[in-house]
Design a protein around this motif. Structure first.
Motif, PDB file in Angstrom:
ATOM      1  N   ILE A   5      -2.447   0.736  -1.939  1.00  0.00           N
ATOM      2  CA  ILE A   5      -2.256   1.058  -3.355  1.00  0.00           C
ATOM      3  C   ILE A   5      -1.789   2.502  -3.509  1.00  0.00           C
ATOM      4  O   ILE A   5      -0.921   2.805  -4.347  1.00  0.00           O
ATOM      5  CB  ILE A   5      -3.563   0.815  -4.148  1.00  0.00           C
ATOM      6  CG1 ILE A   5      -3.933  -0.674  -4.096  1.00  0.00           C
ATOM      7  CG2 ILE A   5      -3.407   1.271  -5.598  1.00  0.00           C
ATOM      8  CD1 ILE A   5      -5.254  -1.004  -4.759  1.00  0.00           C
ATOM      9  N   VAL A   6      -2.334   3.396  -2.698  1.00  0.00           N
ATOM     10  CA  VAL A   6      -1.908   4.801  -2.745  1.00  0.00           C
ATOM     11  C   VAL A   6      -0.427   4.910  -2.398  1.00  0.00           C
ATOM     12  O   VAL A   6       0.352   5.588  -3.093  1.00  0.00           O
ATOM     13  CB  VAL A   6      -2.749   5.660  -1.772  1.00  0.00           C
ATOM     14  CG1 VAL A   6      -2.175   7.080  -1.703  1.00  0.00           C
ATOM     15  CG2 VAL A   6      -4.202   5.703  -2.222  1.00  0.00           C
ATOM     16  N   ARG A   7      -0.015   4.229  -1.344  1.00  0.00           N
ATOM     17  CA  ARG A   7       1.393   4.283  -0.934  1.00  0.00           C
ATOM     18  C   ARG A   7       2.301   3.633  -1.978  1.00  0.00           C
ATOM     19  O   ARG A   7       3.412   4.106  -2.241  1.00  0.00           O
ATOM     20  CB  ARG A   7       1.567   3.614   0.426  1.00  0.00           C
ATOM     21  CG  ARG A   7       1.023   4.471   1.572  1.00  0.00           C
ATOM     22  CD  ARG A   7       1.304   3.859   2.929  1.00  0.00           C
ATOM     23  NE  ARG A   7       0.377   2.796   3.259  1.00  0.00           N
ATOM     24  CZ  ARG A   7       0.703   1.551   3.553  1.00  0.00           C
ATOM     25  NH1 ARG A   7       1.979   1.184   3.530  1.00  0.00           N
ATOM     26  NH2 ARG A   7      -0.207   0.658   3.873  1.00  0.00           N
ATOM     27  N   ALA A   8       1.829   2.556  -2.587  1.00  0.00           N
ATOM     28  CA  ALA A   8       2.619   1.896  -3.631  1.00  0.00           C
ATOM     29  C   ALA A   8       2.768   2.791  -4.859  1.00  0.00           C
ATOM     30  O   ALA A   8       3.844   2.858  -5.475  1.00  0.00           O
ATOM     31  CB  ALA A   8       1.959   0.577  -4.025  1.00  0.00           C
ATOM     32  N   GLY A  48      -6.901  -9.576  -8.675  1.00  0.00           N
ATOM     33  CA  GLY A  48      -5.828  -9.237  -7.754  1.00  0.00           C
ATOM     34  C   GLY A  48      -6.316  -8.452  -6.546  1.00  0.00           C
ATOM     35  O   GLY A  48      -7.198  -7.604  -6.660  1.00  0.00           O
ATOM     36  N   THR A  49      -5.747  -8.722  -5.401  1.00  0.00           N
ATOM     37  CA  THR A  49      -6.061  -7.999  -4.168  1.00  0.00           C
ATOM     38  C   THR A  49      -5.257  -6.694  -4.133  1.00  0.00           C
ATOM     39  O   THR A  49      -4.340  -6.496  -4.941  1.00  0.00           O
ATOM     40  CB  THR A  49      -5.683  -8.844  -2.952  1.00  0.00           C
ATOM     41  OG1 THR A  49      -4.251  -9.019  -2.954  1.00  0.00           O
ATOM     42  CG2 THR A  49      -6.370 -10.206  -2.989  1.00  0.00           C
ATOM     43  N   PRO A  50      -5.556  -5.788  -3.207  1.00  0.00           N
ATOM     44  CA  PRO A  50      -4.732  -4.577  -3.070  1.00  0.00           C
ATOM     45  C   PRO A  50      -3.250  -4.884  -2.865  1.00  0.00           C
ATOM     46  O   PRO A  50      -2.391  -4.167  -3.382  1.00  0.00           O
ATOM     47  CB  PRO A  50      -5.343  -3.885  -1.843  1.00  0.00           C
ATOM     48  CG  PRO A  50      -6.786  -4.279  -1.882  1.00  0.00           C
ATOM     49  CD  PRO A  50      -6.768  -5.715  -2.346  1.00  0.00           C
ATOM     50  N   THR A  51      -2.948  -5.956  -2.150  1.00  0.00           N
ATOM     51  CA  THR A  51      -1.547  -6.328  -1.935  1.00  0.00           C
ATOM     52  C   THR A  51      -0.877  -6.706  -3.246  1.00  0.00           C
ATOM     53  O   THR A  51       0.258  -6.293  -3.538  1.00  0.00           O
ATOM     54  CB  THR A  51      -1.438  -7.513  -0.949  1.00  0.00           C
ATOM     55  OG1 THR A  51      -1.966  -7.114   0.309  1.00  0.00           O
ATOM     56  CG2 THR A  51       0.001  -7.961  -0.781  1.00  0.00           C
ATOM     57  N   GLN A  76       7.795   0.370   3.678  1.00  0.00           N
ATOM     58  CA  GLN A  76       6.630   1.182   3.331  1.00  0.00           C
ATOM     59  C   GLN A  76       5.392   0.362   2.977  1.00  0.00           C
ATOM     60  O   GLN A  76       4.266   0.826   3.149  1.00  0.00           O
ATOM     61  CB  GLN A  76       6.979   2.121   2.169  1.00  0.00           C
ATOM     62  CG  GLN A  76       8.047   3.141   2.522  1.00  0.00           C
ATOM     63  CD  GLN A  76       8.238   4.183   1.434  1.00  0.00           C
ATOM     64  OE1 GLN A  76       7.299   4.549   0.722  1.00  0.00           O
ATOM     65  NE2 GLN A  76       9.461   4.684   1.300  1.00  0.00           N
ATOM     66  N   LEU A  77       5.607  -0.868   2.465  1.00  0.00           N
ATOM     67  CA  LEU A  77       4.467  -1.635   1.957  1.00  0.00           C
ATOM     68  C   LEU A  77       4.314  -3.019   2.582  1.00  0.00           C
ATOM     69  O   LEU A  77       3.284  -3.664   2.378  1.00  0.00           O
ATOM     70  CB  LEU A  77       4.583  -1.778   0.431  1.00  0.00           C
ATOM     71  CG  LEU A  77       4.695  -0.465  -0.345  1.00  0.00           C
ATOM     72  CD1 LEU A  77       4.961  -0.739  -1.813  1.00  0.00           C
ATOM     73  CD2 LEU A  77       3.436   0.384  -0.174  1.00  0.00           C
ATOM     74  N   GLY A  78       5.326  -3.482   3.297  1.00  0.00           N
ATOM     75  CA  GLY A  78       5.192  -4.758   3.991  1.00  0.00           C
ATOM     76  C   GLY A  78       5.929  -5.918   3.342  1.00  0.00           C
ATOM     77  O   GLY A  78       6.294  -5.871   2.158  1.00  0.00           O
ATOM     78  N   THR A  79       6.096  -6.966   4.123  1.00  0.00           N
ATOM     79  CA  THR A  79       6.856  -8.139   3.689  1.00  0.00           C
ATOM     80  C   THR A  79       6.182  -8.877   2.538  1.00  0.00           C
ATOM     81  O   THR A  79       6.842  -9.373   1.630  1.00  0.00           O
ATOM     82  CB  THR A  79       7.050  -9.107   4.874  1.00  0.00           C
ATOM     83  OG1 THR A  79       7.731  -8.422   5.934  1.00  0.00           O
ATOM     84  CG2 THR A  79       7.861 -10.319   4.465  1.00  0.00           C
ATOM     85  N   GLU A  80       4.852  -8.965   2.556  1.00  0.00           N
ATOM     86  CA  GLU A  80       4.147  -9.708   1.507  1.00  0.00           C
ATOM     87  C   GLU A  80       4.312  -9.031   0.146  1.00  0.00           C
ATOM     88  O   GLU A  80       4.495  -9.697  -0.874  1.00  0.00           O
ATOM     89  CB  GLU A  80       2.668  -9.844   1.851  1.00  0.00           C
ATOM     90  CG  GLU A  80       1.852 -10.600   0.815  1.00  0.00           C
ATOM     91  CD  GLU A  80       2.314 -12.040   0.612  1.00  0.00           C
ATOM     92  OE1 GLU A  80       1.910 -12.636  -0.415  1.00  0.00           O
ATOM     93  OE2 GLU A  80       3.056 -12.570   1.449  1.00  0.00           O
ATOM     94  N   VAL A  81       4.240  -7.709   0.113  1.00  0.00           N
ATOM     95  CA  VAL A  81       4.440  -6.990  -1.147  1.00  0.00           C
ATOM     96  C   VAL A  81       5.860  -7.228  -1.647  1.00  0.00           C
ATOM     97  O   VAL A  81       6.080  -7.505  -2.834  1.00  0.00           O
ATOM     98  CB  VAL A  81       4.167  -5.479  -0.978  1.00  0.00           C
ATOM     99  CG1 VAL A  81       4.581  -4.717  -2.246  1.00  0.00           C
ATOM    100  CG2 VAL A  81       2.690  -5.236  -0.687  1.00  0.00           C
ATOM    101  N   LEU A  82       6.834  -7.136  -0.755  1.00  0.00           N
ATOM    102  CA  LEU A  82       8.219  -7.382  -1.158  1.00  0.00           C
ATOM    103  C   LEU A  82       8.385  -8.801  -1.694  1.00  0.00           C
ATOM    104  O   LEU A  82       9.063  -9.020  -2.704  1.00  0.00           O
ATOM    105  CB  LEU A  82       9.164  -7.163   0.025  1.00  0.00           C
ATOM    106  CG  LEU A  82      10.644  -7.493  -0.246  1.00  0.00           C
ATOM    107  CD1 LEU A  82      11.205  -6.633  -1.362  1.00  0.00           C
ATOM    108  CD2 LEU A  82      11.475  -7.331   1.027  1.00  0.00           C
TER     109      LEU A  82
END
Length: 213
Positions: A5-8, A48-51, A76-82
């Motif tokens: 969440i910080v990185r997002a 909601g989860t952090p993702t 930066q955040l991963g495939t699932e976030v995208l």
């Protein structure tokens, strides 16, 4: 706070640094990040989860900043976030060049029927935040200048009053239909419950917009 969440939040702050909201209750430009933080907060508070929260913070990134944001989000955040950001993105958008407004909105409404539970939670939180903000703006405008002032508020939206109300009403219907189809024993039960609760509130706010303004 979860590192994802910080990185997002950091990435969203950078991508939307120059954007502001369409209206203001306080007489100054409001950073667009305020919308993203409110939406992410609703997502996190409703199962909601952090993702999913991270995706909520970036849900407008592709639409507003273009296709070049896709590899940034994934790196930066991963495939699932995208994947979730993609699921919340209007078709025919990507930076400055966009498909016609009505075409984009129709496609978005149709897309809700197939959206996964995490994306539904982001979608309803996004629309609820915007509808609440619009209601506050219209109330203030009516108090200060009556129908002429409320007309100016509606005029800030590409669909005007009729188009904006139509879109929100159709989103509510699509969400209600989609959520009614979701099995009660689904693994994403907390997010589905949260999405249902927020959809109920969205329906109430949209009804007020149509009746009172």
């Amino acid at each position: 706070m979860d590192d994802l969440i910080v990185r997002a939040t950091t990435l969203a702050s950078a991508l939307h640094a120059r954007q502001v909201r369409k209206g203001s209750l306080v007489g100054v430009e409001v950073p667009y990040l305020s919308h993203l933080l409110e939406v992410a907060g609703m997502v996190l508070a409703n199962g909601g989860t952090p993702t999913v929260c991270a995706a909520a913070l970036l849900h407008d990134a592709i639409e507003d900043q273009g296709a070049a944001t896709r590899p940034l989000i994934e790196k930066q955040l991963g495939t699932e976030v995208l994947r979730l950001v993609e699921a919340c993105t209007e078709q025919g958008t990507g930076g400055m060049i966009k498909a016609p407004w009505a075409e984009r909105k129709q496609a978005y409404i149709a897309h809700i029927a197939h959206a996964p539970a995490p994306a539904l939670l982001i979608v309803v939180a996004d629309k609820l935040q915007s509808a609440r903000e619009l209601l506050r703006l219209l109330r203030r405008a009516q108090q200060q200048g009556g129908p002429e002032a409320t007309g100016l508020v509606w005029g800030k939206f590409k669909g005007g009053r009729e188009g904006t109300l139509w879109f929100h009403q159709e989103v509510v219907k699509a969400l209600q239909h989609r959520l009614a189809e979701s099995p009660p024993g689904a693994a994403a039960a907390p997010m589905l419950i949260g999405a249902r609760v927020l959809t109920e509130e969205l329906a109430e706010v949209v009804d007020r917009l149509a009746r009172e303004y």
